[in-house]
Write a protein that holds these residues in place. Structure first.
Motif, mmCIF file in Angstrom:
data_model
loop_
_atom_site.group_PDB
_atom_site.id
_atom_site.type_symbol
_atom_site.label_atom_id
_atom_site.label_comp_id
_atom_site.label_asym_id
_atom_site.label_seq_id
_atom_site.Cartn_x
_atom_site.Cartn_y
_atom_site.Cartn_z
ATOM 1 N N TRP A 26 25.992 41.971 -12.473
ATOM 2 C CA TRP A 26 26.670 41.295 -11.285
ATOM 3 C C TRP A 26 26.828 42.057 -10.067
ATOM 4 N N CYS A 27 27.349 43.173 -10.614
ATOM 5 C CA CYS A 27 27.873 44.295 -9.349
ATOM 6 C C CYS A 27 26.475 44.532 -8.654
ATOM 7 N N SER A 28 25.764 45.090 -9.351
ATOM 8 C CA SER A 28 24.110 45.353 -8.904
ATOM 9 C C SER A 28 23.630 44.263 -7.978
ATOM 10 N N GLY A 29 23.620 43.054 -8.419
ATOM 11 C CA GLY A 29 22.900 42.021 -7.907
ATOM 12 C C GLY A 29 23.757 41.460 -6.676
ATOM 13 N N LEU A 30 25.083 41.731 -6.329
ATOM 14 C CA LEU A 30 25.737 41.544 -5.367
ATOM 15 C C LEU A 30 25.270 42.504 -4.211
ATOM 16 N N ARG A 31 25.306 44.086 -4.775
ATOM 17 C CA ARG A 31 24.627 44.746 -3.664
ATOM 18 C C ARG A 31 23.421 44.548 -3.295
ATOM 19 N N SER A 32 22.629 44.189 -4.271
ATOM 20 C CA SER A 32 20.981 44.092 -3.879
ATOM 21 C C SER A 32 20.998 42.806 -2.755
ATOM 22 N N VAL A 33 21.549 41.776 -3.122
ATOM 23 C CA VAL A 33 21.641 40.448 -2.313
ATOM 24 C C VAL A 33 22.041 41.134 -0.680
ATOM 25 N N ALA A 34 22.983 41.890 -0.705
ATOM 26 C CA ALA A 34 23.742 42.394 0.598
ATOM 27 C C ALA A 34 22.851 43.076 1.207
ATOM 28 N N ASP A 35 21.671 43.793 0.500
ATOM 29 C CA ASP A 35 20.797 44.795 1.168
ATOM 30 C C ASP A 35 19.770 43.809 1.968
ATOM 31 N N LEU A 36 19.817 42.674 1.386
ATOM 32 C CA LEU A 36 18.589 41.789 1.670
ATOM 33 C C LEU A 36 18.839 40.904 2.569
ATOM 34 N N VAL A 37 20.102 40.481 2.969
ATOM 35 C CA VAL A 37 20.387 39.451 3.772
ATOM 36 C C VAL A 37 20.669 39.940 5.257
ATOM 37 N N GLU A 38 20.313 39.379 6.404
ATOM 38 C CA GLU A 38 20.444 39.896 7.658
ATOM 39 C C GLU A 38 21.731 39.577 8.263
ATOM 40 N N ASP A 39 22.757 38.695 7.782
ATOM 41 C CA ASP A 39 24.064 38.528 8.408
ATOM 42 C C ASP A 39 24.847 39.478 8.107
ATOM 43 N N ALA A 40 25.314 40.419 9.069
ATOM 44 C CA ALA A 40 26.289 41.354 8.514
ATOM 45 C C ALA A 40 27.516 41.015 7.948
ATOM 46 N N GLY A 41 28.155 39.980 8.090
ATOM 47 C CA GLY A 41 29.282 39.307 7.688
ATOM 48 C C GLY A 41 29.031 39.022 6.124
ATOM 49 N N LEU A 42 28.012 38.367 6.066
ATOM 50 C CA LEU A 42 27.721 37.852 4.493
ATOM 51 C C LEU A 42 27.463 39.405 3.596
ATOM 52 N N ALA A 43 26.593 40.331 4.268
ATOM 53 C CA ALA A 43 26.455 41.489 3.507
ATOM 54 C C ALA A 43 27.949 42.219 3.215
ATOM 55 N N SER A 44 28.793 42.221 4.042
ATOM 56 C CA SER A 44 29.893 42.835 3.937
ATOM 57 C C SER A 44 30.662 42.362 2.752
ATOM 58 N N ASP A 45 30.710 40.950 2.897
ATOM 59 C CA ASP A 45 31.428 40.386 1.927
ATOM 60 C C ASP A 45 31.022 40.549 0.282
ATOM 61 N N LEU A 46 29.577 40.403 0.426
ATOM 62 C CA LEU A 46 28.925 40.623 -0.947
ATOM 63 C C LEU A 46 29.081 42.090 -1.478
ATOM 64 N N ARG A 47 29.006 43.001 -0.563
ATOM 65 C CA ARG A 47 29.626 44.464 -0.977
ATOM 66 C C ARG A 47 30.851 44.563 -1.316
ATOM 67 N N GLY A 48 31.794 43.875 -0.592
ATOM 68 C CA GLY A 48 33.280 43.850 -1.138
ATOM 69 C C GLY A 48 33.363 43.326 -2.284
ATOM 70 N N ARG A 49 32.972 42.160 -2.468
ATOM 71 C CA ARG A 49 32.795 41.439 -3.787
ATOM 72 C C ARG A 49 32.395 42.413 -5.055
ATOM 73 N N SER A 50 31.365 43.210 -4.689
ATOM 74 C CA SER A 50 30.837 44.205 -5.732
ATOM 75 C C SER A 50 31.807 45.324 -6.088
ATOM 76 N N GLU A 51 32.348 45.743 -5.038
ATOM 77 C CA GLU A 51 33.222 46.852 -5.037
ATOM 78 C C GLU A 51 34.518 46.307 -5.902
ATOM 79 N N ARG A 52 34.821 45.201 -5.552
ATOM 80 C CA ARG A 52 36.222 44.756 -6.212
ATOM 81 C C ARG A 52 35.812 44.458 -7.863
ATOM 82 N N ALA A 53 34.700 43.957 -8.111
ATOM 83 C CA ALA A 53 34.352 43.750 -9.496
ATOM 84 C C ALA A 53 34.143 45.141 -10.249
ATOM 85 N N ALA A 54 33.638 46.008 -9.620
ATOM 86 C CA ALA A 54 33.294 47.524 -10.134
ATOM 87 C C ALA A 54 34.684 48.257 -10.450
ATOM 88 N N ASP A 55 35.868 47.790 -9.600
ATOM 89 C CA ASP A 55 36.926 48.520 -9.897
ATOM 90 C C ASP A 55 37.566 48.220 -11.218
#
Length: 138
Positions: free
Chosen positions: A109-138
């Motif tokens: 899940w965490c890896s997938g969120l980061r992967s999708v964040a790297d693929l999307v062009e929308d900076a806001g969406l990418a930031s949201d996905l990375r934040g969700r990954s970091e939250r789950a990883a904590d």
């Protein structure tokens, strides 16, 4: 969601008793983009499917599979379901039940969120996905 198997008969019915198949799709998409060097179009079918996976886990799907809003982790199943790659079920009895917040599922899940964040062009969406990954990883 992505099925984990199909019947071998003529109708090829799909079975969806899996918590990880859709998460492996996110990993496969990352590997494809990395190996091909392609930038996936924002409105393309592959990236839309990846975002649908994230949305499906967030909203919830079969077998109680969903993201727990309290910690951002994927949870799912119960004592009678077989949803991970290592579960075994015979005659309706799960004799290696693994349900709840399985570590390998949440790593995907965490890896997938980061992967999708790297693929999307929308900076806001990418930031949201990375934040969700970091939250789950904590």
């Amino acid at each position: 969601m992505i099925p984990n198997r199909f019947d071998d008969d003529e109708d090829g019915k799909a079975h969806y008793n899996t918590v990880d198949a859709s998460l492996w799709y996110l990993e496969a998409l990352r590997a494809y983009a990395e190996a091909s060097g392609e930038r996936l179009p924002a409105d393309g079918v592959l990236l839309r499917a990846a975002l649908a996976v994230v949305d499906g886990y967030t909203r919830g799907t079969r077998f109680g599979i969903h993201v727990d809003p309290a910690d951002g982790l994927v949870t799912g199943g119960d004592a009678g379901t077989q949803l991970t790659w290592m579960d075994a079920l015979r005659d309706g009895v799960a004799f290696t039940p693994r349900y709840g917040k399985c570590v390998e599922i949440n790593a995907l899940w965490c890896s997938g969120l980061r992967s999708v964040a790297d693929l999307v062009e929308d900076a806001g969406l990418a930031s949201d996905l990375r934040g969700r990954s970091e939250r789950a990883a904590d």
